[in-house]
Design a protein around this motif. Structure first.
Motif, PDB file in Angstrom:
ATOM      1  N   HIS A   1      21.133  35.137 -67.226  1.00 32.48           N
ATOM      2  CA  HIS A   1      19.980  36.041 -67.204  1.00 32.48           C
ATOM      3  C   HIS A   1      20.183  37.141 -66.170  1.00 32.48           C
ATOM      4  O   HIS A   1      19.889  38.319 -66.425  1.00 32.48           O
ATOM      5  CB  HIS A   1      18.703  35.254 -66.897  1.00 32.48           C
ATOM      6  N   SER A   2      20.702  36.784 -64.999  1.00 30.48           N
ATOM      7  CA  SER A   2      20.956  37.775 -63.958  1.00 30.48           C
ATOM      8  C   SER A   2      22.010  38.785 -64.399  1.00 30.48           C
ATOM      9  O   SER A   2      21.876  39.995 -64.162  1.00 30.48           O
ATOM     10  CB  SER A   2      21.406  37.083 -62.664  1.00 30.48           C
ATOM     11  N   VAL A   3      23.058  38.290 -65.056  1.00 31.77           N
ATOM     12  CA  VAL A   3      24.120  39.178 -65.531  1.00 31.77           C
ATOM     13  C   VAL A   3      23.596  40.138 -66.589  1.00 31.77           C
ATOM     14  O   VAL A   3      23.857  41.359 -66.533  1.00 31.77           O
ATOM     15  CB  VAL A   3      25.296  38.350 -66.095  1.00 31.77           C
ATOM     16  N   ILE A   4      22.852  39.616 -67.547  1.00 33.84           N
ATOM     17  CA  ILE A   4      22.303  40.457 -68.621  1.00 33.84           C
ATOM     18  C   ILE A   4      21.310  41.470 -68.052  1.00 33.84           C
ATOM     19  O   ILE A   4      21.293  42.638 -68.451  1.00 33.84           O
ATOM     20  CB  ILE A   4      21.618  39.583 -69.695  1.00 33.84           C
ATOM     21  N   GLN A   5      20.476  41.019 -67.124  1.00 32.68           N
ATOM     22  CA  GLN A   5      19.491  41.918 -66.508  1.00 32.68           C
ATOM     23  C   GLN A   5      20.191  43.044 -65.748  1.00 32.68           C
ATOM     24  O   GLN A   5      19.775  44.210 -65.817  1.00 32.68           O
ATOM     25  CB  GLN A   5      18.589  41.124 -65.560  1.00 32.68           C
ATOM     26  N   SER A   6      21.246  42.696 -65.028  1.00 33.56           N
ATOM     27  CA  SER A   6      22.005  43.704 -64.293  1.00 33.56           C
ATOM     28  C   SER A   6      22.668  44.702 -65.240  1.00 33.56           C
ATOM     29  O   SER A   6      22.655  45.917 -64.987  1.00 33.56           O
ATOM     30  CB  SER A   6      23.063  43.023 -63.426  1.00 33.56           C
ATOM     31  N   LYS A   7      23.214  44.195 -66.330  1.00 29.87           N
ATOM     32  CA  LYS A   7      23.870  45.068 -67.315  1.00 29.87           C
ATOM     33  C   LYS A   7      22.843  46.003 -67.969  1.00 29.87           C
ATOM     34  O   LYS A   7      23.137  47.172 -68.222  1.00 29.87           O
ATOM     35  CB  LYS A   7      24.561  44.203 -68.364  1.00 29.87           C
ATOM     36  N   THR A   8      21.652  45.471 -68.235  1.00 29.07           N
ATOM     37  CA  THR A   8      20.587  46.294 -68.815  1.00 29.07           C
ATOM     38  C   THR A   8      20.168  47.397 -67.858  1.00 29.07           C
ATOM     39  O   THR A   8      19.985  48.553 -68.259  1.00 29.07           O
ATOM     40  CB  THR A   8      19.368  45.417 -69.159  1.00 29.07           C
ATOM     41  N   THR A   9      20.000  47.046 -66.586  1.00 27.65           N
ATOM     42  CA  THR A   9      19.610  48.030 -65.577  1.00 27.65           C
ATOM     43  C   THR A   9      20.656  49.129 -65.447  1.00 27.65           C
ATOM     44  O   THR A   9      20.322  50.318 -65.336  1.00 27.65           O
ATOM     45  CB  THR A   9      19.404  47.345 -64.215  1.00 27.65           C
ATOM     46  N   GLN A  10      21.923  48.746 -65.453  1.00 26.55           N
ATOM     47  CA  GLN A  10      23.000  49.738 -65.369  1.00 26.55           C
ATOM     48  C   GLN A  10      22.982  50.683 -66.563  1.00 26.55           C
ATOM     49  O   GLN A  10      23.197  51.898 -66.414  1.00 26.55           O
ATOM     50  CB  GLN A  10      24.347  49.029 -65.284  1.00 26.55           C
ATOM     51  N   LEU A  11      22.702  50.146 -67.734  1.00 27.10           N
ATOM     52  CA  LEU A  11      22.667  50.978 -68.936  1.00 27.10           C
ATOM     53  C   LEU A  11      21.489  51.948 -68.885  1.00 27.10           C
ATOM     54  O   LEU A  11      21.638  53.138 -69.226  1.00 27.10           O
ATOM     55  CB  LEU A  11      22.580  50.095 -70.185  1.00 27.10           C
ATOM     56  N   ILE A  12      20.338  51.475 -68.448  1.00 27.81           N
ATOM     57  CA  ILE A  12      19.167  52.350 -68.323  1.00 27.81           C
ATOM     58  C   ILE A  12      19.429  53.434 -67.285  1.00 27.81           C
ATOM     59  O   ILE A  12      19.081  54.610 -67.485  1.00 27.81           O
ATOM     60  CB  ILE A  12      17.911  51.527 -67.961  1.00 27.81           C
ATOM     61  N   ASP A  13      20.034  53.058 -66.164  1.00 29.05           N
ATOM     62  CA  ASP A  13      20.366  54.041 -65.128  1.00 29.05           C
ATOM     63  C   ASP A  13      21.321  55.106 -65.660  1.00 29.05           C
ATOM     64  O   ASP A  13      21.189  56.296 -65.338  1.00 29.05           O
ATOM     65  CB  ASP A  13      20.987  53.349 -63.916  1.00 29.05           C
ATOM     66  N   SER A  14      22.278  54.686 -66.481  1.00 30.61           N
ATOM     67  CA  SER A  14      23.232  55.654 -67.041  1.00 30.61           C
ATOM     68  C   SER A  14      22.541  56.616 -68.003  1.00 30.61           C
ATOM     69  O   SER A  14      22.890  57.802 -68.055  1.00 30.61           O
ATOM     70  CB  SER A  14      24.373  54.921 -67.743  1.00 30.61           C
TER      71      SER A  14
END
Length: 215
Positions: A179-192
């Motif tokens: 969950h932490s990994v997926i959440q981090s990946k989602t945040t990075q994508l939104i930031d991009s």
């Protein structure tokens, strides 16, 4: 090793099955989300690399063709902005159009991810519930057993009852990490996506300023 795992599962009782089901569903969601986010990250990066030269040169018609043909999220967001350019050159109007598109995209990126944390909690609680019910049954069985056998019977029953708690934690911990990994990946994508939007707006502003000076 496999025999020990099967024995461990069988000794845990009924609640091992719901925990296993939770793990399978959680794992399926984690894999689907990871592949989904990875695919769109690659699509976004590829489209942005193609768009940059057209944005710098002010070739918005070619940029529109690229964004309309792309299934990426960045294509959808920038397409809103490019469509608004034809009717308004105002930075605020273009920015609002792109923010509207981003609001539509974010739920798709975050979809089902919160279930992973929920499933981790459910697995832990199911493990505790299985242990408690197993201990209740153990004490009931010990009460009707011969005094000489009570110690051994109680020890064996407690050992079996604790299997569900152990299995619940074995399932919960990886799900929380994923969950932490997926959440981090989602945040990075939104930031991009937000960064690309800002760069796009800056490019439009620079082109407008350059055109005004030439005029």
């Amino acid at each position: 090793m496999f025999t020990k795992m099967v024995g461990f599962f069988q000794q845990g009782g009924f609640f091992m099955w719901p925990i296993a089901i939770v793990f399978v569903i959680g794992l399926a969601i984690a894999i689907e989300r990871y592949l989904y986010l990875t695919r769109h990250t690659m699509l976004n990066r590829s489209l942005w690399d193609e768009l940059v030269p057209h944005l710098k040169s002010g070739n918005f018609k070619q940029a529109v063709q690229l964004t309309q043909a792309s299934p990426s999220f960045i294509g959808s967001i920038l397409n809103y902005g490019l469509a608004r350019i034809s009717s308004s050159r105002s930075r605020d109007d273009i920015e609002k159009a792109m923010e509207e598109s981003l609001m539509e995209v974010m739920p798709k990126l975050e979809r089902r991810t919160p279930y992973l944390a929920s499933f981790a909690n459910i697995a832990t609680l199911l493990g505790l519930l299985g242990t408690i019910l197993g201990l209740i049954q153990a004490f009931q069985a010990v009460g009707a057993a011969n005094p000489s056998d009570k110690a051994d019977l109680l020890s064996a029953s407690i050992s079996v009852a604790m299997n569900t708690t152990a299995f619940g934690l074995i399932v919960a911990i990886p799900l929380l990490l994923v969950h932490s990994v997926i959440q981090s990946k989602t945040t990075q994508l939104i930031d991009s996506l937000e960064m690309a939007s800002v760069k796009f707006l800056n490019s439009i502003t620079e082109r407008s300023a350059a055109a005004a000076q030439q005029g």
